[in-house]
Each structure stands twice: as structure tokens, then as C-alpha cells.
Design a protein around this motif. Structure first.
Motif, PDB file in Angstrom:
ATOM      1  N   ALA A  79      29.195  77.020  27.376  1.00  0.00           N
ATOM      2  CA  ALA A  79      30.378  76.154  27.339  1.00  0.00           C
ATOM      3  C   ALA A  79      29.976  74.684  27.470  1.00  0.00           C
ATOM      4  CB  ALA A  79      31.349  76.549  28.453  1.00  0.00           C
ATOM      5  N   SER A  80      29.003  74.396  28.323  1.00  0.00           N
ATOM      6  CA  SER A  80      28.539  73.016  28.498  1.00  0.00           C
ATOM      7  C   SER A  80      27.869  72.500  27.237  1.00  0.00           C
ATOM      8  CB  SER A  80      27.555  72.936  29.662  1.00  0.00           C
ATOM      9  OG  SER A  80      28.182  73.298  30.852  1.00  0.00           O
ATOM     10  N   PHE A  81      27.105  73.346  26.598  1.00  0.00           N
ATOM     11  CA  PHE A  81      26.425  72.955  25.363  1.00  0.00           C
ATOM     12  C   PHE A  81      27.446  72.626  24.276  1.00  0.00           C
ATOM     13  CE2 PHE A  81      24.403  73.952  21.283  1.00  0.00           C
ATOM     14  CZ  PHE A  81      23.280  73.130  21.357  1.00  0.00           C
ATOM     15  N   ILE A  82      28.415  73.508  24.103  1.00  0.00           N
ATOM     16  CA  ILE A  82      29.451  73.279  23.088  1.00  0.00           C
ATOM     17  C   ILE A  82      30.238  72.013  23.413  1.00  0.00           C
ATOM     18  CG2 ILE A  82      31.581  74.185  22.071  1.00  0.00           C
ATOM     19  CD1 ILE A  82      30.374  77.024  22.567  1.00  0.00           C
ATOM     20  N   GLY A  83      30.612  71.858  24.675  1.00  0.00           N
ATOM     21  CA  GLY A  83      31.365  70.683  25.089  1.00  0.00           C
ATOM     22  C   GLY A  83      30.599  69.388  24.926  1.00  0.00           C
ATOM     23  N   SER A  84      29.294  69.442  25.098  1.00  0.00           N
ATOM     24  CA  SER A  84      28.462  68.233  24.982  1.00  0.00           C
ATOM     25  C   SER A  84      28.387  67.727  23.550  1.00  0.00           C
ATOM     26  CB  SER A  84      27.045  68.509  25.489  1.00  0.00           C
ATOM     27  OG  SER A  84      27.065  68.785  26.864  1.00  0.00           O
ATOM     28  N   PHE A  85      28.489  68.623  22.589  1.00  0.00           N
ATOM     29  CA  PHE A  85      28.357  68.223  21.186  1.00  0.00           C
ATOM     30  C   PHE A  85      29.690  68.088  20.460  1.00  0.00           C
ATOM     31  CE2 PHE A  85      24.067  69.575  22.050  1.00  0.00           C
ATOM     32  CZ  PHE A  85      23.336  68.623  21.380  1.00  0.00           C
ATOM     33  N   ALA A 115      34.657  69.446  31.331  1.00  0.00           N
ATOM     34  CA  ALA A 115      33.902  68.343  31.944  1.00  0.00           C
ATOM     35  C   ALA A 115      32.902  67.731  30.969  1.00  0.00           C
ATOM     36  CB  ALA A 115      33.195  68.834  33.209  1.00  0.00           C
ATOM     37  N   THR A 116      32.191  68.566  30.224  1.00  0.00           N
ATOM     38  CA  THR A 116      31.218  68.015  29.280  1.00  0.00           C
ATOM     39  C   THR A 116      31.901  67.431  28.050  1.00  0.00           C
ATOM     40  OG1 THR A 116      30.880  70.225  28.332  1.00  0.00           O
ATOM     41  CG2 THR A 116      29.287  69.475  29.994  1.00  0.00           C
ATOM     42  N   LEU A 117      32.998  68.032  27.640  1.00  0.00           N
ATOM     43  CA  LEU A 117      33.701  67.542  26.454  1.00  0.00           C
ATOM     44  C   LEU A 117      34.200  66.116  26.642  1.00  0.00           C
ATOM     45  CD1 LEU A 117      34.618  68.463  23.642  1.00  0.00           C
ATOM     46  CD2 LEU A 117      36.716  69.251  24.674  1.00  0.00           C
ATOM     47  N   VAL A 118      34.712  65.813  27.837  1.00  0.00           N
ATOM     48  CA  VAL A 118      35.263  64.478  28.057  1.00  0.00           C
ATOM     49  C   VAL A 118      34.247  63.467  28.578  1.00  0.00           C
ATOM     50  CG1 VAL A 118      37.606  65.332  28.416  1.00  0.00           C
ATOM     51  CG2 VAL A 118      36.127  64.990  30.381  1.00  0.00           C
ATOM     52  N   SER A 119      33.074  63.931  29.033  1.00  0.00           N
ATOM     53  CA  SER A 119      32.142  62.971  29.629  1.00  0.00           C
ATOM     54  C   SER A 119      30.792  62.852  28.928  1.00  0.00           C
ATOM     55  CB  SER A 119      31.911  63.319  31.104  1.00  0.00           C
ATOM     56  OG  SER A 119      31.287  64.579  31.226  1.00  0.00           O
ATOM     57  N   VAL A 120      30.396  63.862  28.180  1.00  0.00           N
ATOM     58  CA  VAL A 120      29.089  63.833  27.512  1.00  0.00           C
ATOM     59  C   VAL A 120      29.313  63.582  26.030  1.00  0.00           C
ATOM     60  CG1 VAL A 120      26.977  65.127  27.027  1.00  0.00           C
ATOM     61  CG2 VAL A 120      28.177  65.469  29.190  1.00  0.00           C
ATOM     62  N   GLY A 121      28.483  62.750  25.453  1.00  0.00           N
ATOM     63  CA  GLY A 121      28.670  62.428  24.044  1.00  0.00           C
ATOM     64  C   GLY A 121      27.383  62.493  23.252  1.00  0.00           C
ATOM     65  N   PHE A 122      26.819  63.694  23.105  1.00  0.00           N
ATOM     66  CA  PHE A 122      25.578  63.801  22.338  1.00  0.00           C
ATOM     67  C   PHE A 122      25.784  63.444  20.873  1.00  0.00           C
ATOM     68  CE2 PHE A 122      23.733  66.999  25.556  1.00  0.00           C
ATOM     69  CZ  PHE A 122      23.217  65.974  26.313  1.00  0.00           C
ATOM     70  N   ALA A 123      26.957  63.740  20.345  1.00  0.00           N
ATOM     71  CA  ALA A 123      27.220  63.435  18.938  1.00  0.00           C
ATOM     72  C   ALA A 123      27.271  61.924  18.699  1.00  0.00           C
ATOM     73  CB  ALA A 123      28.520  64.089  18.483  1.00  0.00           C
ATOM     74  N   SER A 124      27.710  61.192  19.704  1.00  0.00           N
ATOM     75  CA  SER A 124      27.803  59.731  19.555  1.00  0.00           C
ATOM     76  C   SER A 124      26.630  59.009  20.207  1.00  0.00           C
ATOM     77  CB  SER A 124      29.122  59.231  20.164  1.00  0.00           C
ATOM     78  OG  SER A 124      29.162  59.533  21.534  1.00  0.00           O
ATOM     79  N   LEU A 125      25.579  59.736  20.518  1.00  0.00           N
ATOM     80  CA  LEU A 125      24.405  59.174  21.195  1.00  0.00           C
ATOM     81  C   LEU A 125      23.782  57.982  20.459  1.00  0.00           C
ATOM     82  CD1 LEU A 125      23.143  60.131  23.878  1.00  0.00           C
ATOM     83  CD2 LEU A 125      21.373  61.217  22.527  1.00  0.00           C
ATOM     84  N   PRO A 126      23.570  58.054  19.148  1.00  0.00           N
ATOM     85  CA  PRO A 126      22.955  56.900  18.463  1.00  0.00           C
ATOM     86  C   PRO A 126      23.775  55.618  18.589  1.00  0.00           C
ATOM     87  CG  PRO A 126      22.880  58.834  17.057  1.00  0.00           C
ATOM     88  CD  PRO A 126      23.729  59.189  18.242  1.00  0.00           C
ATOM     89  N   MET A 127      25.079  55.748  18.450  1.00  0.00           N
ATOM     90  CA  MET A 127      25.928  54.565  18.559  1.00  0.00           C
ATOM     91  C   MET A 127      25.919  54.025  19.995  1.00  0.00           C
ATOM     92  SD  MET A 127      29.962  54.095  17.649  1.00  0.00           S
ATOM     93  CE  MET A 127      30.476  55.310  18.842  1.00  0.00           C
TER      94      MET A 127
END
Length: 162
Positions: A79-85, A115-127
Motif C-alpha cells: 500500500a505504501s509503495f502504491i501510494g508513493s507513486f 499517508a504516502t499518497l498525500v505526503s510522498v511524491g516519487f512521481a514528481s521527484l524530478p520537478m
């Protein structure tokens, strides 16, 4: 259904009161609301399509086996992995979480997802890296992931007492 009717009735009543008090302001507010709806419509439709397709692909049994109560720590990591991306707007997160729970997901696992969906942004990491710098970006995302695990652990410990 009853709640919706109640809320729509209140909205119509308050709009009517506003209309009688000041028609110009009410017209302006309704136009702003319409413009916001038009701007958000493509995103909302895309999200509805995403959720609908996801629920048609992932049956309740699949959701339960991947992130159900019995999936334990592995389910929290999934769930954390999916939410992070995933890149979903915040206003969609809670209805989606409710749908996941209704389809067999565990509360602890869904809490990690939220928690990861709203706080982690691996998809937007480059920006984010361009704007804030490498060190800050990585530390912020790492701390967000760790806090999501802490949050899930707290729920895991507290939930049996409720």
C-alpha cells in the motif's frame, strides 16, 4: 441517499437566501462555481475512470489478498509503495480509501496508502528536486515514508482497543 437529499436541500435553501439578499454576488459566485467545475471536470472524470477500471480489474478478493488485514506488514509495504507513486488529488483520497475498505482492504494498510499518497511524491521527484534541491527532496520523501510507517504502526497498535 437521505444525506444527499438533505445536503442538496440545504444548498438550495442557502442559495435562495443568498439570491434574495444580493443577486449580483450570488450570480458571480455561481459563475465562479461553474468555472471551477468546468476546470475540474477532466480531472474528476479521469479519476472516476481510474477508480472504476481499478475496481473492475482488482476484485474484492484481490484487494483483500494484497492489502487486506491478513496481508500484515507486506500489505503495508504494498500500500505504501502504491501510494508513493500514485498521483491523485487529496479530495479523492478518502472516498477511494473508503471504497478500498469496502472491498476488503485492511484499515492499517489503507492508512499507509493514504499517508504516502498525500505526503510522498516519487512521481514528481524530478520537478521537486529542481525546485528544492536534491538533499531536501530526498530527505523530505524519506521522512514522509517513515512517518507513514509510524502512523500505520500506531493504528495497528490502537485499532484492537477500539
Amino acid at each position: 441517499m437521505t444525506q444527499s437529499i438533505f445536503l442538496y436541500s440545504i444548498i438550495m435553501l442557502l442559495t435562495a437566501l443568498s439570491w434574495f439578499k444580493d443577486r449580483q454576488k450570488t450570480k458571480k459566485a455561481l459563475m465562479k462555481a461553474k468555472n471551477m467545475l468546468v476546470k475540474l471536470a477532466p480531472e474528476l472524470l479521469a479519476i472516476l475512470l481510474f477508480v472504476g477500471l481499478s475496481l473492475s480489474i482488482f476484485t474484492p478478493e484481490t484487494i483483500s489478498s494484497l492489502i487486506g488485514d491478513q496481508s500484515g506488514v507486506v500489505g503495508v509495504f504494498i500500500a505504501s509503495f502504491i501510494g508513493s507513486f500514485a498521483m491523485l488529488p487529496s479530495f479523492v483520497v478518502f472516498p477511494l480509501a473508503d471504497t478500498l475498505v469496502d472491498n476488503g482492504a485492511g484499515l492499517v494498510q489503507v492508512s499507509a496508502f493514504i499517508a504516502t499518497l498525500v505526503s510522498v511524491g516519487f512521481a514528481s521527484l524530478p520537478m521537486e528536486r529542481k525546485i528544492f534541491g536534491k538533499e531536501f527532496t530526498y530527505m523530505r520523501n524519506l521522512s514522509a515514508v517513515l512517518m507513514a510507517f509510524v502512523f500505520s504502526f500506531v493504528i495497528w497498535v490502537v485499532l484492537p482497543w477500539l
